[in-house]
Design an enzyme around this catalytic site. Structure first.
Site, PDB file in Angstrom:
ATOM      1  N   GLU A   1      69.605   7.465  34.237  1.00  0.00           N
ATOM      2  CA  GLU A   1      69.836   6.790  35.521  1.00  0.00           C
ATOM      3  C   GLU A   1      70.711   7.601  36.459  1.00  0.00           C
ATOM      4  O   GLU A   1      71.744   7.106  36.925  1.00  0.00           O
ATOM      5  CB  GLU A   1      70.560   5.477  35.200  1.00  0.00           C
ATOM      6  CG  GLU A   1      69.962   4.261  35.792  1.00  0.00           C
ATOM      7  CD  GLU A   1      70.543   3.025  35.130  1.00  0.00           C
ATOM      8  OE1 GLU A   1      69.756   2.122  34.853  1.00  0.00           O
ATOM      9  OE2 GLU A   1      71.770   2.961  34.883  1.00  0.00           O
ATOM     10  N   PRO A   2      70.366   8.832  36.756  1.00  0.00           N
ATOM     11  CA  PRO A   2      71.228   9.647  37.612  1.00  0.00           C
ATOM     12  C   PRO A   2      71.183   9.211  39.069  1.00  0.00           C
ATOM     13  O   PRO A   2      70.123   8.817  39.583  1.00  0.00           O
ATOM     14  CB  PRO A   2      70.621  11.049  37.478  1.00  0.00           C
ATOM     15  CG  PRO A   2      69.165  10.791  37.189  1.00  0.00           C
ATOM     16  CD  PRO A   2      69.138   9.537  36.351  1.00  0.00           C
ATOM     17  N   GLY A   3      72.322   9.267  39.729  1.00  0.00           N
ATOM     18  CA  GLY A   3      72.374   9.011  41.162  1.00  0.00           C
ATOM     19  C   GLY A   3      72.905  10.255  41.853  1.00  0.00           C
ATOM     20  O   GLY A   3      72.176  11.052  42.436  1.00  0.00           O
TER      21      GLY A   3
ATOM     22  N   CYS B   1      92.096   4.229  63.374  1.00  0.00           N
ATOM     23  CA  CYS B   1      93.509   3.889  63.530  1.00  0.00           C
ATOM     24  C   CYS B   1      94.094   3.621  62.160  1.00  0.00           C
ATOM     25  O   CYS B   1      94.360   2.471  61.798  1.00  0.00           O
ATOM     26  CB  CYS B   1      93.647   2.663  64.414  1.00  0.00           C
ATOM     27  SG  CYS B   1      93.063   2.997  66.045  1.00  0.00           S
ATOM     28  N   GLU B   2      94.263   4.671  61.401  1.00  0.00           N
ATOM     29  CA  GLU B   2      94.670   4.518  60.003  1.00  0.00           C
ATOM     30  C   GLU B   2      95.093   5.889  59.497  1.00  0.00           C
ATOM     31  O   GLU B   2      94.290   6.823  59.519  1.00  0.00           O
ATOM     32  CB  GLU B   2      93.443   4.002  59.239  1.00  0.00           C
ATOM     33  CG  GLU B   2      93.626   3.804  57.807  1.00  0.00           C
ATOM     34  CD  GLU B   2      93.205   2.373  57.401  1.00  0.00           C
ATOM     35  OE1 GLU B   2      93.600   1.985  56.320  1.00  0.00           O
ATOM     36  OE2 GLU B   2      92.528   1.673  58.169  1.00  0.00           O
TER      37      GLU B   2
HETATM   38  N1  LLP Z   1      73.771   3.489  36.527  1.00  0.00           N
HETATM   39  C1  LLP Z   1      74.725   2.575  36.734  1.00  0.00           C
HETATM   40  C2  LLP Z   1      74.648   1.308  36.046  1.00  0.00           C
HETATM   41  C3  LLP Z   1      75.775   2.847  37.621  1.00  0.00           C
HETATM   42  O1  LLP Z   1      76.716   1.938  37.797  1.00  0.00           O
HETATM   43  C4  LLP Z   1      75.811   4.074  38.295  1.00  0.00           C
HETATM   44  C5  LLP Z   1      76.878   4.385  39.241  1.00  0.00           C
HETATM   45  C6  LLP Z   1      74.779   5.004  38.063  1.00  0.00           C
HETATM   46  C7  LLP Z   1      73.782   4.683  37.164  1.00  0.00           C
HETATM   47  C8  LLP Z   1      74.728   6.339  38.736  1.00  0.00           C
HETATM   48  O2  LLP Z   1      75.816   7.127  38.422  1.00  0.00           O
HETATM   49  P1  LLP Z   1      75.907   8.627  38.994  1.00  0.00           P
HETATM   50  O3  LLP Z   1      74.822   9.404  38.323  1.00  0.00           O
HETATM   51  O4  LLP Z   1      75.712   8.552  40.456  1.00  0.00           O
HETATM   52  O5  LLP Z   1      77.259   9.068  38.611  1.00  0.00           O
HETATM   53  N2  LLP Z   1      81.201   5.432  44.642  1.00  0.00           N
HETATM   54  C9  LLP Z   1      81.626   6.301  43.558  1.00  0.00           C
HETATM   55  C10 LLP Z   1      80.631   6.337  42.435  1.00  0.00           C
HETATM   56  C11 LLP Z   1      80.322   4.974  41.879  1.00  0.00           C
HETATM   57  C12 LLP Z   1      79.290   5.000  40.810  1.00  0.00           C
HETATM   58  C13 LLP Z   1      78.788   3.633  40.551  1.00  0.00           C
HETATM   59  N3  LLP Z   1      77.792   3.554  39.539  1.00  0.00           N
HETATM   60  C14 LLP Z   1      81.875   7.708  44.127  1.00  0.00           C
HETATM   61  O6  LLP Z   1      81.732   7.892  45.324  1.00  0.00           O
HETATM   62  O7  LLP Z   1      82.256   8.608  43.393  1.00  0.00           O
END
Ligand code: LLP
Length: 434
Positions: A292-294, A363-364
């Site tokens: 599940e990469p993001g 403004c922060e």
């Molecule tokens: N699967 C689940 C259930 C998740 O909660 C997440 C990310 C991913 C996959 C994807 O993870 P990744 O491959 O992107 O690391 N806003 C934060 C990151 C929050 C991640 C939330 N969950 C930042 O900007 O670093």
């Protein structure tokens, strides 16, 4: 200077280029702040994951794009074309996926607090798999699916009890987490039994996600081991054999030249070796594996372009370089003290002879893109580029101080096209009622 990624180059005019397009020209044409993405880099990463997952885990392995990292219709189209599934976590993400025509069967619906409406909408949409977080959700899903005469395929989100040594706010696999049910407390086994007893859900397996921006392979290997052990324990106690194991996302990306790089294919091979040998050891058939990469699919492809405004040196303290964006388009320094690489796109090859604080225009005082950042001497009107902003920048953007959200431009073969229009002031008052 080190531009971090091969799709970032310098052209004959001495300007920064992304995917062959001149960044200074893009800023002139589309205005700033501007998110720019290189499409080929996104697609290449999708293919790396798909190929590595298929080779390491077998042809039915499926990487999902965790669409919280960067969510707009065009990203779902790319994910569909590259043969990925997607992870959605809200009604809004589901709606966008449907708007983009993403095949509902390849959607995994996450979230630690799905509302009844979310559940009903997702069922109506024909979402392939729910990743159920807790007992109440499971009860609600069973009830609503029953009302609709449906039986829903599910995974259960399990907390493996791992501390991946990343920022606390993005660490999710520890026992004390708002996500999932922990193995350690016995709640994971309980929720399995509950799921097996319900008539309107079909349990297929388990999900875990240890955290984000992780460079070490070990937490993933540990998670694979703990989850495989859990599959074996569940079979022993209930007779249920999981056919699917979702190992989540979380592999990191370099934001500065000091960050490590990750060999994604090697990381996937290591996870696979662990799952395979443990399955053999525990006499458990190899499950279908989902990843599940993001961040690692989209972060590197993106940069943000700003126009430099005031440059203010406070003698004995520091120099503030202010840009026409800030925490509303990139809240990651304010939230996690995340480090970035910045450069002046008009002359990236000039020496980075100053160290500055890059400030936004809210403004922060905390509205900063970074502190103590090396930068070419900057002047009003320069185009400043921040690298590696493809993930968790646009998707976390806000309208704080009523700043309209920037446009997103996608570059392919040196040609740019707008994939998300810049918000207008009219957009900002669209829902206001006098
Ligand atoms: N699967 C689940 C259930 C998740 O909660 C997440 C990310 C991913 C996959 C994807 O993870 P990744 O491959 O992107 O690391 N806003 C934060 C990151 C929050 C991640 C939330 N969950 C930042 O900007 O670093």
């Amino acid at each position: 200077m080190d531009l971090l990624y091969p799709h970032l180059t310098v052209n004959a005019a001495g300007h920064l280029c992304i995917g062959g397009a001149d960044a200074v020209e893009l800023a002139r044409q589309y205005g700033t702040p501007l998110y720019v993405m290189d499409e080929e880099t996104v697609r290449r990463q999708c293919r790396t994951y798909r190929q590595a997952a298929a080779e390491a885990f077998g042809p039915d392995a499926l990487p999902l794009y965790a669409s919280k990292a960067l969510c707009f219709a065009g990203m779902y189209k790319i994910a569909a074309e590259e043969g990925l599934g997607v992870d959605c976590v809200s009604g809004g993400e589901l709606y966008t996926a449907r708007y983009a025509g993403f095949p509902a069967g390849r959607i995994y619906f996450h979230g630690n607090n799905k509302t009844d409406r979310d559940i009903a909408d997702a069922l109506d949409m024909g979402v392939g798999t729910f990743v159920c977080d807790n007992a109440e959700e499971l009860t609600a899903l069973d009830r609503i699916a029953g009302e609709k005469g449906k039986v829903q395929r599910i995974l259960l989100r399990i907390t493996p009890g791992i501390d991946p040594h990343t920022h606390k706010a993005i660490s999710t696999g520890r026992v004390d987490s708002k996500f999932g049910s922990a193995i350690e407390t016995g709640q994971a086994m309980e929720i399995v039994k509950q799921a097996l007893s319900l008539p309107h859900v079909v349990l297929c397996g388990f999900h875990c996600h240890v955290g984000s921006q992780i460079f070490d392979i070990q937490p993933f290997v540990d998670a694979a081991r703990i989850m495989t052990d859990f599959i074996a324990a569940v079979r022993a106690e209930t007779g249920f054999l999981a056919s699917e194991l979702n190992l989540g996302g979380g592999l990191g990306v370099p934001y500065t030249e000091y960050d490590r790089t990750v060999d994604y294919a090697a990381a996937i091979r290591n996870m696979a070796a662990e799952v395979r040998s443990l399955c053999a050891d525990r006499n458990v058939p190899m499950p279908r594996v989902i990843l599940e990469p993001g961040r690692s699919l989209v972060a590197a492809s993106g940069i943000t372009l700003y126009t430099v405004g005031s440059v203010k040196t406070i003698p004995g303290f520091r120099t503030y370089v202010s840009v026409d964006g800030g925490m509303p388009d990139n809240p990651r320094y304010a939230l996690y003290q995340s480090r970035y690489t910045a450069l002046i796109a008009d002359r990236p090859d000039a020496p980075q002879d100053t160290r500055v604080t890059i400030a936004g225009r809210c403004c922060e005082s905390g509205d900063l893109i970074g502190e103590d950042m090396p930068l070419q001497t900057a002047a009003r009107g320069d185009i400043l580029a921040v690298l590696t902003t493809g993930a968790y920048n646009y998707s976390m953007a806000s309208n704080y101080n009523r700043l309209p959200r920037p446009a997103v431009v996608m570059v392919k073969d040196g040609q740019a096209r707008v994939v998300v229009r810049r918000e207008s002031y009219e957009d900002l008052v669209r829902n206001d009622i006098l």
